[in-house]
Write a protein that holds these residues in place. Structure first.
Motif, short mmCIF file in Angstrom:
data_model
loop_
_atom_site.label_atom_id
_atom_site.label_comp_id
_atom_site.label_asym_id
_atom_site.label_seq_id
_atom_site.Cartn_x
_atom_site.Cartn_y
_atom_site.Cartn_z
N LYS A 72 134.05 -53.32 129.19
CA LYS A 72 132.75 -54.07 128.70
C LYS A 72 132.30 -54.86 129.73
N LYS A 73 133.22 -55.72 130.29
CA LYS A 73 132.79 -56.69 131.28
C LYS A 73 132.11 -56.05 132.53
N ALA A 74 132.95 -55.04 132.89
CA ALA A 74 132.28 -54.19 134.01
C ALA A 74 130.75 -53.67 133.77
N SER A 75 130.73 -53.16 132.54
CA SER A 75 129.27 -52.51 132.04
C SER A 75 128.26 -53.74 132.09
N SER A 76 128.56 -55.04 131.43
CA SER A 76 127.87 -56.11 131.32
C SER A 76 127.38 -56.59 132.83
N LYS A 77 128.14 -56.86 133.80
CA LYS A 77 127.84 -56.84 135.15
C LYS A 77 126.82 -56.05 135.71
N LEU A 78 127.17 -54.70 135.44
CA LEU A 78 126.26 -53.54 136.06
C LEU A 78 124.70 -53.82 135.21
N LYS A 79 124.68 -54.08 134.15
CA LYS A 79 123.43 -54.30 133.69
C LYS A 79 122.61 -55.53 134.20
N ARG A 80 123.38 -56.63 134.23
CA ARG A 80 122.77 -57.71 134.86
C ARG A 80 122.30 -57.57 136.42
N ALA A 81 123.12 -56.81 137.20
CA ALA A 81 122.85 -56.52 138.53
C ALA A 81 121.27 -55.67 138.56
N ARG A 82 121.31 -54.80 137.60
CA ARG A 82 120.06 -53.72 137.58
C ARG A 82 118.91 -54.55 137.01
N LYS A 83 119.11 -55.46 136.17
CA LYS A 83 117.79 -56.45 135.69
C LYS A 83 117.35 -57.06 136.62
N GLN A 84 118.51 -57.61 137.69
CA GLN A 84 117.97 -58.61 138.83
C GLN A 84 117.21 -57.65 139.70
N GLN A 85 117.55 -56.39 140.04
CA GLN A 85 117.16 -55.60 141.14
C GLN A 85 115.70 -55.34 140.52
N THR A 86 115.39 -54.85 139.48
CA THR A 86 113.99 -54.50 139.08
C THR A 86 113.29 -55.63 138.88
N SER A 87 113.88 -56.99 138.54
CA SER A 87 112.92 -58.36 138.89
C SER A 87 112.41 -58.43 140.10
N THR A 88 113.28 -58.41 141.24
CA THR A 88 112.91 -58.72 142.51
C THR A 88 111.81 -57.60 143.04
N GLU A 89 111.94 -56.23 142.59
CA GLU A 89 111.22 -55.28 142.98
C GLU A 89 109.67 -55.52 142.50
N LYS A 90 109.79 -56.11 141.11
CA LYS A 90 108.29 -56.33 140.50
C LYS A 90 107.63 -57.44 141.31
N THR A 91 108.32 -58.54 141.64
CA THR A 91 107.99 -59.64 142.32
C THR A 91 107.34 -59.45 143.57
#
Length: 365
Positions: free
Chosen positions: A276-295
């Motif tokens: 569960k912790k590993a999946s939550s870390k992956l989700k956070r990394a994906r969210k940060q990556q998508t936010s930087t691409e949008k900016t």
């Protein structure tokens, strides 16, 4: 010492592990003999002949079930004798009176070889003749067991009342259209049922009576445990403790589960937490990556301002004109002062002011 092995399934992750739940026959026999001796000491000879004491198995589960369940248990040695009276509730046949319906089903049971049912009551008779409270109590005391047509099973609770369910004599449903009707009814009458509740972790099933021998009771116990373990709707380890008891005795333990599976459960829980912790870390990394691409995309694309072309010429706005205000002329004064003013005006214009009173000239002859 002879051991009975009963298989259960234990889920560990995606794989399933088969484990043996072992019943010690020597321990079971000791419990049965102790229970039989207790019944003989607490009851006199007359009561032993009149009625038999029921033996039951008390199951304690590891988990509280999420759904209620009713388990039918076939037994090698029947709980009821041929003398016990059994009542059958049937549906009302179309275009038939109550008496005709009763005769129709009695004839059907005879043709199929059913001999254990002593009374047939149609649904209409149950609603009319057994509506009073005293009639229901009398019906409850007259029969040892009740069966019902599965087509009217859901309609019976409102007409029977709570006393049937408090004394655990609620009717068991049977398919009267079955090809093996005699076999199905025989299994119901000679077998047992266990109701698994979702309100607690304990459930009980009748397995024998005091009129049986020790060997017959042990065989019924074995068949009951194997049926319950195979039919109960629970995953993993199911049974924690099994006790044997009568209506007035202490519960005697005949099986106790080991605690080895608890370490397995703890390890599985730890692995689930890590995943569960590993999946939550992956989700956070994906969210940060998508936010930087949008900016970055927003910075690269310039803002486009649309040019508006006028379709019509704009009208020139004329300043608002002031309205002309007419000056009021003063009214001429009334009275003598007014006459003097009129005379003055007349002199200026060279005219004669009119006299106020014109005198008429009279010619003298």
């Amino acid at each position: 010492m002879r051991l009975y092995g009963i298989r259960t399934r234990e889920a560990r992750g995606m794989a399933e592990k088969v484990e043996d739940v072992v019943l010690d026959q020597a321990q079971v026999k000791k419990a049965v003999q102790a229970l039989q001796a207790f019944v003989k000491t607490t009851s006199t000879q007359d009561t032993l002949l009149e009625e038999s004491h029921q033996f039951s198995l008390l199951f304690t589960l590891w988990k509280i079930p999420k759904q209620a369940q009713s388990i039918r248990i076939p037994l090698p040695h029947g709980l009821r004798s041929d003398v016990d009276e059994v009542c059958l509730f049937t549906r009302d046949e179309p275009k038939m009176t109550s008496d005709q319906t009763q005769r129709f089903y009695k004839k059907l049971l005879e043709e199929r070889g059913v001999k254990n049912i002593t009374e047939v009551i149609p649904y209409k008779v149950l609603k009319t003749e057994y509506k009073p409270y005293e009639a229901k109590r009398k019906l409850l005391g007259n029969f040892e067991m009740f069966l019902s047509d599965d087509r009217i099973r859901r309609l019976l609770p409102s007409h029977l009342g709570k006393h049937f369910y408090e004394r655990k004599k609620d009717p068991l449903s049977v398919n009267l259209q079955s090809k093996h009707l005699a076999r199905d009814i025989q299994r119901l009458i000679q077998g047992s049922t266990m109701k698994v509740s979702k309100k607690g972790s304990c459930c009980m099933a009748r397995v024998a009576h005091s009129g049986m021998t020790t060997e017959e009771v042990t065989e019924n116990i074995e068949a009951t445990v194997s049926t319950v373990v195979n039919k109960i709707r629970l995953k993993g380890k199911v049974i924690k403790v099994i006790h044997l008891k009568s209506q007035s005795s202490v519960a005697l333990p005949i099986y106790t589960s080991d605690l080895s599976h608890l370490t397995i459960i703890e390890d599985a829980q730890r692995e689930a937490r890590k995943a569960k912790k590993a999946s939550s870390k992956l989700k956070r990394a994906r969210k940060q990556q998508t936010s930087t691409e949008k900016t970055e995309a927003e910075e690269e694309i310039p803002e486009l301002v649309p040019i508006v072309t006028p379709s019509k010429k704009a009208k020139l706005q004329t300043p608002p004109q002031k309205k002309k205000v007419l000056e009021k002329v003063p009214k001429p004064p009334v009275g003598k002062k007014g006459q003097k003013a009129k005379a003055k005006l007349a002199k200026k214009k060279g005219t004669r002011p009119p006299s106020q009173k014109m005198k008429r000239k009279v010619v003298k002859s």
